[in-house]
Design an enzyme around this catalytic site. Structure first.
Site, short mmCIF file in Angstrom:
data_model
loop_
_atom_site.label_atom_id
_atom_site.label_comp_id
_atom_site.label_asym_id
_atom_site.label_seq_id
_atom_site.Cartn_x
_atom_site.Cartn_y
_atom_site.Cartn_z
N GLU A 108 5.79 6.27 -3.10
CA GLU A 108 5.08 7.54 -3.24
C GLU A 108 3.59 7.43 -2.99
O GLU A 108 2.89 8.44 -3.00
CB GLU A 108 5.32 8.10 -4.65
CG GLU A 108 6.79 8.40 -4.91
CD GLU A 108 7.03 8.82 -6.35
OE1 GLU A 108 6.08 8.84 -7.15
OE2 GLU A 108 8.18 9.14 -6.67
N THR A 109 3.08 6.22 -2.79
CA THR A 109 1.63 6.06 -2.62
C THR A 109 1.32 5.39 -1.28
O THR A 109 2.21 4.94 -0.57
CB THR A 109 1.05 5.18 -3.75
OG1 THR A 109 1.53 3.84 -3.58
CG2 THR A 109 1.45 5.70 -5.12
N ILE A 150 9.50 -1.15 1.32
CA ILE A 150 10.12 0.18 1.38
C ILE A 150 9.08 1.20 0.94
O ILE A 150 8.43 1.04 -0.09
CB ILE A 150 11.37 0.25 0.48
CG1 ILE A 150 12.43 -0.75 0.99
CG2 ILE A 150 11.94 1.67 0.46
CD1 ILE A 150 13.68 -0.83 0.12
N HIS A 186 0.09 2.56 -0.93
CA HIS A 186 0.23 1.11 -1.07
C HIS A 186 1.14 0.56 0.04
O HIS A 186 0.90 -0.53 0.57
CB HIS A 186 0.79 0.75 -2.45
CG HIS A 186 0.91 -0.71 -2.69
ND1 HIS A 186 -0.18 -1.55 -2.75
CD2 HIS A 186 1.99 -1.50 -2.87
CE1 HIS A 186 0.22 -2.79 -2.97
NE2 HIS A 186 1.54 -2.78 -3.04
#
Length: 183
Positions: free
Chosen positions: A88-89, A85, A91
């Site tokens: 915020e990054t 999911i 990644h």
């Protein structure tokens, strides 16, 4: 929403000998993972197959676990299940791209893999795709693996191993030992 779009689903393949499939799951989002596994198990059993389920820490470990199993076990095929999911990054992008790339490379080397790693924006999207009464992407990933196994059986015998083959020593290949330094 994609679930309302009409699409064609291949008929379930039939096998003269039961298939054995490894389901590798990254249960980071446990409720999603449980639905994905339930869908995959139902599809494999409907085709008369057998399965084993293993858990790995995350989606990035799925290709590695399947690669190890491909080299060291006797499974006919593999189903990779998990959910990523967006956070915020960046990644998210790394995990999505690298897990998919790893599975694709294993598939190109001859493993029959169904990719059921969900890549979504939020939990609601994940649930809609994972739920067995909904889009059932776990069942879809198992169906993909089953279809690839059917093709592999149609076109030849199973292959041992996956990955690089060590280069042969030119002296062993020639069998003569010519040119070998004996000093």
């Amino acid at each position: 929403m994609a679930s309302s779009e009409p699409h064609y689903i291949l008929p379930r393949p039939e096998f003269d000998k039961p298939v054995k499939i490894l389901i590798a799951v990254a249960p980071y989002y446990k409720d999603i993972a449980e639905q994905l596994v339930a869908g995959a198990v139902a599809e494999i059993e409907a085709a008369g197959g057998f399965h084993e389920v293993i858990e790995v820490p995350g989606a990035l470990e799925l290709p590695t676990a399947i690669g190890i199993a491909g080299r060291m076990s006797n499974f006919d095929g593999y189903v990779a299940l998990g959910c990523v999911i967006r956070g915020e990054t960046t990644h998210y992008d790394t995990v999505c791209n690298d897990s998919a790339r790893g599975l694709t490379l294993l598939g190109l080397q001859g493993l029959c893999i169904g990719n059921g790693i969900l890549t979504v924006e939020n939990h609601d999207q994940a649930w809609a795709r994972a739920e067995t009464a909904g889009q059932n992407k776990g069942g879809g990933a198992a169906a993909a693996a089953l279809h690839l196994i059917a093709l592999a059986r149609r076109w030849g015998s199973s292959r041992k191993g996956v990955g690089f083959v060590p280069a042969r020593d030119e002296y062993q290949v020639a069998g003569t030992g010519a040119g070998k330094d004996t000093a």
